[in-house]
Design a protein around this motif. Structure first.
Motif, PDB file in Angstrom:
ATOM      1  N   CYS A  50       0.841  -1.213   0.000  1.00 13.94           N
ATOM      2  CA  CYS A  50       0.000   0.000   0.000  1.00 13.94           C
ATOM      3  C   CYS A  50       0.869   1.254   0.000  1.00 13.94           C
ATOM      4  O   CYS A  50       0.597   2.223  -0.717  1.00 13.94           O
ATOM      5  N   GLY A  51       1.921   1.246   0.818  1.00 15.83           N
ATOM      6  CA  GLY A  51       2.815   2.394   0.866  1.00 15.83           C
ATOM      7  C   GLY A  51       3.492   2.642  -0.468  1.00 15.83           C
ATOM      8  O   GLY A  51       3.604   3.803  -0.916  1.00 15.83           O
ATOM      9  N   ALA A  52       3.940   1.559  -1.117  1.00 20.98           N
ATOM     10  CA  ALA A  52       4.580   1.705  -2.426  1.00 20.98           C
ATOM     11  C   ALA A  52       3.611   2.271  -3.455  1.00 20.98           C
ATOM     12  O   ALA A  52       3.977   3.115  -4.283  1.00 20.98           O
ATOM     13  N   CYS A  53       2.352   1.832  -3.405  1.00 25.33           N
ATOM     14  CA  CYS A  53       1.342   2.347  -4.339  1.00 25.33           C
ATOM     15  C   CYS A  53       1.113   3.844  -4.137  1.00 25.33           C
ATOM     16  O   CYS A  53       1.002   4.606  -5.101  1.00 25.33           O
ATOM     17  N   VAL A  54       1.054   4.265  -2.890  1.00 24.64           N
ATOM     18  CA  VAL A  54       0.852   5.683  -2.603  1.00 24.64           C
ATOM     19  C   VAL A  54       2.016   6.509  -3.133  1.00 24.64           C
ATOM     20  O   VAL A  54       1.828   7.584  -3.727  1.00 24.64           O
ATOM     21  N   VAL A  55       3.245   6.021  -2.926  1.00 30.62           N
ATOM     22  CA  VAL A  55       4.425   6.737  -3.422  1.00 30.62           C
ATOM     23  C   VAL A  55       4.379   6.868  -4.940  1.00 30.62           C
ATOM     24  O   VAL A  55       4.643   7.939  -5.505  1.00 30.62           O
ATOM     25  N   VAL A  56       4.030   5.772  -5.626  1.00 34.11           N
ATOM     26  CA  VAL A  56       3.952   5.807  -7.089  1.00 34.11           C
ATOM     27  C   VAL A  56       2.878   6.789  -7.550  1.00 34.11           C
ATOM     28  O   VAL A  56       3.082   7.562  -8.503  1.00 34.11           O
ATOM     29  N   ILE A  57       1.745   6.795  -6.880  1.00 30.72           N
ATOM     30  CA  ILE A  57       0.656   7.702  -7.256  1.00 30.72           C
ATOM     31  C   ILE A  57       1.091   9.153  -7.106  1.00 30.72           C
ATOM     32  O   ILE A  57       0.868   9.985  -7.997  1.00 30.72           O
ATOM     33  N   ARG A 356      11.383  13.682  -5.346  1.00 27.94           N
ATOM     34  CA  ARG A 356      11.709  13.274  -3.982  1.00 27.94           C
ATOM     35  C   ARG A 356      11.008  14.175  -2.969  1.00 27.94           C
ATOM     36  O   ARG A 356      10.443  13.697  -1.979  1.00 27.94           O
ATOM     37  N   GLN A 357      11.022  15.473  -3.210  1.00 23.23           N
ATOM     38  CA  GLN A 357      10.367  16.369  -2.263  1.00 23.23           C
ATOM     39  C   GLN A 357       8.856  16.261  -2.349  1.00 23.23           C
ATOM     40  O   GLN A 357       8.160  16.432  -1.345  1.00 23.23           O
ATOM     41  N   ALA A 358       8.314  15.961  -3.546  1.00 21.25           N
ATOM     42  CA  ALA A 358       6.867  15.763  -3.660  1.00 21.25           C
ATOM     43  C   ALA A 358       6.423  14.574  -2.807  1.00 21.25           C
ATOM     44  O   ALA A 358       5.427  14.642  -2.083  1.00 21.25           O
ATOM     45  N   VAL A 359       7.194  13.465  -2.865  1.00 24.05           N
ATOM     46  CA  VAL A 359       6.878  12.299  -2.042  1.00 24.05           C
ATOM     47  C   VAL A 359       7.109  12.619  -0.567  1.00 24.05           C
ATOM     48  O   VAL A 359       6.358  12.172   0.308  1.00 24.05           O
ATOM     49  N   GLY A 360       8.142  13.400  -0.267  1.00 19.72           N
ATOM     50  CA  GLY A 360       8.447  13.755   1.114  1.00 19.72           C
ATOM     51  C   GLY A 360       7.341  14.532   1.795  1.00 19.72           C
ATOM     52  O   GLY A 360       7.197  14.480   3.023  1.00 19.72           O
TER      53      GLY A 360
END
Length: 445
Positions: A50-57, A356-360
């Motif tokens: 789930c976490g990986a999916c959120v990061v990709v989105i 990277r900052q968008a995901v952060g």
């Protein structure tokens, strides 16, 4: 004493205690259910997926905003694909119902927790003051504002029936409404009001504050953000005139940007640049998507420097300075303020120059990416002599450095005693405070 502690001391203790206990029980159930249904190892794997999916989105959405052409189309597809993959995976593993039920339990826990910590109306809302009688009220009405609400709701006739002197705006948008208001005060007006947009409201509010006369807000604009924060009826602006029959007063703060008053907010960077475009009013979505790659893309610099109190922020891509901080602790609260009488500017700066900052921003781990502060003064500077600024919905260019200040309690706002959109602010969810409230109420209060 914290807001939650004040609430604990003012609300019925038994009821609050049971709301807190319900929140704790639901939170435990939301955690135990996935563990019982999937097992610890399987649950860890599910959380990682789930976490990986959120990061990709999030990454895909960022690239959608900063790209054009084929890359934008591919990014849009990548933003949707993880959702489909996750649903298919959960169905195959027979865990979809677990995720749905756990999410519902978690939402219920949050709702019960906020209900337990909710402050009393007296602690949350702005205090009301008696309203003195007025004898020569003066109101400016913009018949073009809000798609013609002045005419549609017959505001001119209804106001004049109450003894109001009404001036209808006509001609160019840049008509000097502040001068009209000052002339009215010079003739003896003891109340100033506006039926129009927030930008016009702010200019006349500045004159009312200078003259020390009450200010009447009539929600005849398009969005009516200031009216929303005052709890006024935005569906029927004629009900705002009830303030002249049975009204009370708020003493609210008034902000200035390079000497110009504003009641809601001033924005710098991305939004201010976009609204400067001549095409923005005709096609907002297309204009935003066309301009964002240049404003957000790799290597794009805003050239802005913000000083928030004693703290500096270099090169933010967006800055929002508001008259009081906006609620950010729940989706329903975004975009409104319950209190605008606490003498504080709310400040938010955002900088996402790369993926990277968008995901952060998901974890708020990068201080430069997202800064949220309250202060009494903000200065925004740049290398250019003038910069675009959006002030209460108006597109302006102001000379740098741009200085935003707040004057506590400068404006007397006359409002109806009964206001349909009055809303108690939801409290920040404090699980430690909830634990004390549920099992050790003496320590909570």
């Amino acid at each position: 004493m914290s807001q939650a502690s004040v609430a604990a001391a003012t609300a019925p203790p038994t009821t609050r205690r049971w709301w807190a206990r319900a929140a704790m029980a639901l939170a435990v159930a939301a955690i135990v259910l996935p563990v019982a249904a999937a097992g610890v190892l399987r649950l860890v794997g599910l959380v990682l997926i789930c976490g990986a999916c959120v990061v990709v989105i999030v990454a895909a959405m960022y690239w959608f905003l900063v790209s054009r052409g084929v890359l934008r189309v591919v990014s849009a597809a990548l933003a949707v694909l993880p959702v489909v993959v996750l649903v298919v995976f959960l169905v195959r593993e027979r865990q979809l119902w677990v995720v749905i039920v756990a999410a519902l339990l978690a939402a219920a826990a949050v709702g019960c927790g906020r209900r337990a910590l909710r402050p009393s109306r007296a602690d949350s809302l702005m205090p009301e003051h008696p309203a003195r009688d007025v004898h020569r009220p003066f109101v400016i009405m913009n018949p073009r504002s809000g798609g013609g609400k002045v005419v549609r709701f017959d505001l001119q006739r209804k106001a004049e029936d109450l003894g109001v002197e009404v001036t209808l705006l006509s001609g160019p948008e840049e008509i000097d409404v502040a001068r009209l208001a000052r002339d009215a005060v010079a003739r003896g007006a003891d109340l100033l009001g506006v039926a129009g947009g927030d930008g016009t409201q702010a200019l006349v509010a500045g004159v009312a504050a200078e003259a020390g006369v009450p200010f009447l807000v009539i929600s005849a604009g398009t969005r009516n953000h200031f009216a929303l924060d005052l709890g006024l009826d935005r569906q029927d602006p004629s009900r705002c005139l009830d303030a002249l029959r049975d009204g009370v007063e708020f003493r609210v703060d008034l902000c200035h940007i390079n000497g110009r008053p504003f009641v809601n907010n001033a924005s710098f960077g991305i939004y201010a640049e976009v609204v400067q475009s001549p095409e923005y009013r005709d096609d907002k979505t297309r204009t935003v998507l066309r301009m964002l790659p240049d404003l957000l893309g790799r290597g794009a610099r805003s050239g802005l420097r913000a000083v928030i109190g004693d703290e500096g922020v270099d090169d933010p891509q967006a800055i929002l300075v508001s008259n009081g901080p906006y609620a950010t602790n729940d989706v329903a609260g975004l975009g409104r303020r319950t209190r605008i009488d606490e003498g504080r500017l709310g400040v938010v700066t955002v900088s996402v120059p790369d993926t990277r900052q968008a995901v952060g921003l998901l974890r708020r781990t990068h201080d430069r990416g997202l800064v949220q502060r309250t202060t009494t003064e903000v200065t925004v500077d740049a290398d250019a002599e003038t910069i675009p600024v959006g002030v209460d919905g108006e597109s302006l260019r102001l000379t740098t450095p741009v200085r935003c200040t707040i004057t506590p309690g400068a404006l007397r706002v006359r409002v109806p005693r009964h206001r349909p959109e009055t809303r108690v602010a939801p409290p920040q969810l404090d699980w430690l405070q909830l634990w004390y409230l549920a099992w050790n109420p003496h320590r909570a209060s």
